[in-house]
Design a protein around this motif. Structure first.
Motif, PDB file in Angstrom:
ATOM      1  N   MET A 246       8.608  -3.333   3.871  1.00 50.05           N
ATOM      2  CA  MET A 246       7.791  -3.238   2.655  1.00 50.05           C
ATOM      3  C   MET A 246       6.348  -3.593   2.987  1.00 50.05           C
ATOM      4  SD  MET A 246       7.934  -2.588  -0.605  1.00 50.05           S
ATOM      5  CE  MET A 246       7.064  -2.864  -2.137  1.00 50.05           C
ATOM      6  N   ALA A 247       5.431  -2.708   2.671  1.00 44.77           N
ATOM      7  CA  ALA A 247       4.024  -2.943   2.980  1.00 44.77           C
ATOM      8  C   ALA A 247       3.456  -4.050   2.098  1.00 44.77           C
ATOM      9  CB  ALA A 247       3.230  -1.660   2.767  1.00 44.77           C
ATOM     10  N   GLU A 248       2.529  -4.810   2.650  1.00 48.84           N
ATOM     11  CA  GLU A 248       1.883  -5.878   1.890  1.00 48.84           C
ATOM     12  C   GLU A 248       0.876  -5.250   0.927  1.00 48.84           C
ATOM     13  OE1 GLU A 248      -1.043  -9.764   2.507  1.00 48.84           O
ATOM     14  OE2 GLU A 248      -0.398  -8.558   4.231  1.00 48.84           O
ATOM     15  N   ILE A 249       0.969  -5.611  -0.346  1.00 48.54           N
ATOM     16  CA  ILE A 249       0.055  -5.089  -1.358  1.00 48.54           C
ATOM     17  C   ILE A 249      -1.069  -6.105  -1.542  1.00 48.54           C
ATOM     18  CG2 ILE A 249      -0.183  -4.188  -3.685  1.00 48.54           C
ATOM     19  CD1 ILE A 249       1.785  -2.673  -1.847  1.00 48.54           C
ATOM     20  N   THR A 250      -2.252  -5.766  -1.051  1.00 44.01           N
ATOM     21  CA  THR A 250      -3.383  -6.691  -1.111  1.00 44.01           C
ATOM     22  C   THR A 250      -4.208  -6.480  -2.380  1.00 44.01           C
ATOM     23  OG1 THR A 250      -4.902  -5.204   0.038  1.00 44.01           O
ATOM     24  CG2 THR A 250      -3.516  -6.631   1.408  1.00 44.01           C
TER      25      THR A 250
ATOM     26  N   ASP B 275      -0.488  -2.443 -13.573  1.00 39.98           N
ATOM     27  CA  ASP B 275       0.126  -1.127 -13.374  1.00 39.98           C
ATOM     28  C   ASP B 275      -0.195  -0.595 -11.972  1.00 39.98           C
ATOM     29  OD1 ASP B 275       1.438  -0.735 -15.851  1.00 39.98           O
ATOM     30  OD2 ASP B 275      -0.470  -0.254 -16.802  1.00 39.98           O
ATOM     31  N   CYS B 276      -1.415  -0.867 -11.514  1.00 39.62           N
ATOM     32  CA  CYS B 276      -1.795  -0.440 -10.165  1.00 39.62           C
ATOM     33  C   CYS B 276      -0.948  -1.162  -9.121  1.00 39.62           C
ATOM     34  CB  CYS B 276      -3.277  -0.721  -9.917  1.00 39.62           C
ATOM     35  SG  CYS B 276      -4.389   0.412 -10.775  1.00 39.62           S
ATOM     36  N   LYS B 277      -0.729  -2.438  -9.329  1.00 37.87           N
ATOM     37  CA  LYS B 277       0.087  -3.221  -8.401  1.00 37.87           C
ATOM     38  C   LYS B 277       1.521  -2.694  -8.381  1.00 37.87           C
ATOM     39  CE  LYS B 277       1.309  -7.969  -7.146  1.00 37.87           C
ATOM     40  NZ  LYS B 277       1.171  -9.400  -7.514  1.00 37.87           N
ATOM     41  N   ALA B 278       2.042  -2.352  -9.564  1.00 36.09           N
ATOM     42  CA  ALA B 278       3.402  -1.824  -9.663  1.00 36.09           C
ATOM     43  C   ALA B 278       3.512  -0.471  -8.958  1.00 36.09           C
ATOM     44  CB  ALA B 278       3.809  -1.687 -11.126  1.00 36.09           C
ATOM     45  N   ALA B 279       2.469   0.358  -9.116  1.00 39.18           N
ATOM     46  CA  ALA B 279       2.470   1.678  -8.475  1.00 39.18           C
ATOM     47  C   ALA B 279       2.463   1.550  -6.959  1.00 39.18           C
ATOM     48  CB  ALA B 279       1.255   2.473  -8.950  1.00 39.18           C
ATOM     49  N   LEU B 280       1.663   0.646  -6.449  1.00 34.34           N
ATOM     50  CA  LEU B 280       1.594   0.438  -4.998  1.00 34.34           C
ATOM     51  C   LEU B 280       2.905  -0.121  -4.456  1.00 34.34           C
ATOM     52  CD1 LEU B 280      -2.031  -0.972  -4.827  1.00 34.34           C
ATOM     53  CD2 LEU B 280      -1.227   1.094  -3.665  1.00 34.34           C
ATOM     54  N   ALA B 281       3.512  -1.005  -5.232  1.00 38.09           N
ATOM     55  CA  ALA B 281       4.798  -1.567  -4.812  1.00 38.09           C
ATOM     56  C   ALA B 281       5.876  -0.484  -4.789  1.00 38.09           C
ATOM     57  CB  ALA B 281       5.197  -2.701  -5.758  1.00 38.09           C
ATOM     58  N   ALA B 282       5.829   0.411  -5.776  1.00 34.88           N
ATOM     59  CA  ALA B 282       6.834   1.469  -5.876  1.00 34.88           C
ATOM     60  C   ALA B 282       6.678   2.529  -4.794  1.00 34.88           C
ATOM     61  CB  ALA B 282       6.755   2.129  -7.254  1.00 34.88           C
ATOM     62  N   THR B 283       5.471   2.632  -4.237  1.00 37.21           N
ATOM     63  CA  THR B 283       5.202   3.669  -3.228  1.00 37.21           C
ATOM     64  C   THR B 283       4.929   3.088  -1.844  1.00 37.21           C
ATOM     65  OG1 THR B 283       2.864   3.678  -3.869  1.00 37.21           O
ATOM     66  CG2 THR B 283       4.307   5.283  -4.947  1.00 37.21           C
ATOM     67  N   ASN B 284       5.300   1.819  -1.680  1.00 35.77           N
ATOM     68  CA  ASN B 284       5.169   1.153  -0.379  1.00 35.77           C
ATOM     69  C   ASN B 284       3.726   1.163   0.136  1.00 35.77           C
ATOM     70  OD1 ASN B 284       6.360  -0.337   1.719  1.00 35.77           O
ATOM     71  ND2 ASN B 284       6.569   1.467   3.014  1.00 35.77           N
TER      72      ASN B 284
ATOM     73  N   ALA C 270       0.646   6.480  -4.897  1.00 33.40           N
ATOM     74  CA  ALA C 270       0.505   5.578  -6.039  1.00 33.40           C
ATOM     75  C   ALA C 270      -0.255   6.246  -7.181  1.00 33.40           C
ATOM     76  CB  ALA C 270      -0.211   4.301  -5.603  1.00 33.40           C
ATOM     77  N   VAL C 271      -1.276   7.036  -6.842  1.00 33.62           N
ATOM     78  CA  VAL C 271      -2.019   7.778  -7.871  1.00 33.62           C
ATOM     79  C   VAL C 271      -1.084   8.760  -8.572  1.00 33.62           C
ATOM     80  CG1 VAL C 271      -3.870   9.433  -8.287  1.00 33.62           C
ATOM     81  CG2 VAL C 271      -4.250   7.541  -6.712  1.00 33.62           C
TER      82      VAL C 271
END
Length: 306
Positions: A1-5, A22-31, A37-38
């Protein structure tokens, strides 16, 4: 799992205008995949179809030259904006833009062309300028358009000297009509292209992968709907995409009540012959280049020779 900074979240928020959570959730969902994420946010109805780009502008200038029925653009990069304001650098870019008229959009051909007043090819002359000015620079790309009968419309945005700036546009208008009026129309159309940055002339010119991507997003947003309904949604969605992203379908920036294609049709009546856009090029300085974040104070000190 990639680190979401935090920086990733901030970047996605700036690209989409969506809230941080929502941006954080999108990045988490798309690794952590920014483009994915967009799309995830768009599929959820949280983000509009953004024109994403990595235009973290590298420095330098875009040069433009027009000669008769041919127009050319060239991008010459430098490390800092200080060099872009150097008279020698500006004169070099202007000269290279003139040479680009004969290169026909071929960057390698341009680099080996003879630089006037020297014993060197363009690439070699630029290398000499590196030693003279003391900063790395290079010819990055060039493009050209032409018409057999018609005019080349042109425009330079953020112009710092004639034909030199941050964005350059050339538009090929084919017509046997009145050249003076065509030239004015060409300039207005070039300004339109600079402002709207269309993806293609029409939907047929949009890359296949982009069309498929738009369809996939529409399909996900409307999952579960009957096939016939989905087909109509796809058709409507692509028409909307064309109105936003395809030059001929876009609302004309100088008169929002008309599309560019309508403006061309009306222009044909005024100039006495049909008017057709056969090609256009929009070149923005640093487009697609990742530029490291510099310490501005250190950059000033470097330019001052400290």
């Amino acid at each position: 799992m990639a680190e979401i900074t935090a920086a990733m979240v901030k970047d996605l928020r700036e690209k989409t205008g969506v809230g941080m959570m929502d941006c954080k959730a999108a990045l988490a969902a798309t690794n952590g995949d920014m483009d994915a994420a967009v799309d995830w946010l768009r599929a959820k109805g949280l983000a509009k179809a953004a024109k994403k780009s990595t235009r973290v502008a590298a420095e330098g200038l875009v040069g433009l030259a027009v000669d008769g029925n041919t127009g050319a653009l060239v991008e010459v990069n430098s490390e800092t904006d200080f060099v872009a304001r150097n008279d020698k650098f500006q004169a070099m870019v202007a000269e290279i833009a003139k040479l680009a008229l004969k290169a026909g959009g071929n960057t390698e051909k341009l680099k080996v062309a003879h630089y006037p007043g020297s014993k060197h090819a363009v690439a070699e002359y630029v290398a000499e300028m590196v030693a003279s000015i003391g900063e790395n620079m290079g010819v990055r790309r060039t493009a050209a358009v032409g018409v057999k009968d018609g005019v080349i419309g042109s425009y330079v945005h953020n112009q710092i000297a004639p034909g030199l700036g941050k964005i350059g546009v050339i538009v090929a208008l084919e017509s046997t009509g009145k050249k003076e009026e065509l030239a004015q129309l060409g300039k207005m159309l070039a300004m339109h292209v600079a402002a709207t940055n269309p993806v293609a002339l029409d939907l047929a010119g949009v890359p296949k992968e982009t069309i498929e991507r738009e369809k996939a997003i529409l399909a996900e947003k409307n999952a579960g709907k009957p096939e016939k309904v989905l087909e109509k949604i796809m058709e409507s969605g692509l028409k909307s995409y064309a109105k936003e992203n395809c030059l001929l379908e876009q609302a004309y920036v100088h008169d929002g009540a008309k599309s560019v294609s309508q403006v061309l049709a009306e222009a044909g009546n005024k100039v006495g012959a049909p008017v057709k856009i056969t090609a256009y090029v929009r070149m923005q300085l640093g487009e697609g280049i990742e530029k490291k974040e510099d310490d501005f104070a250190a950059e000033v000190a470097k330019a001052a020779g400290a």
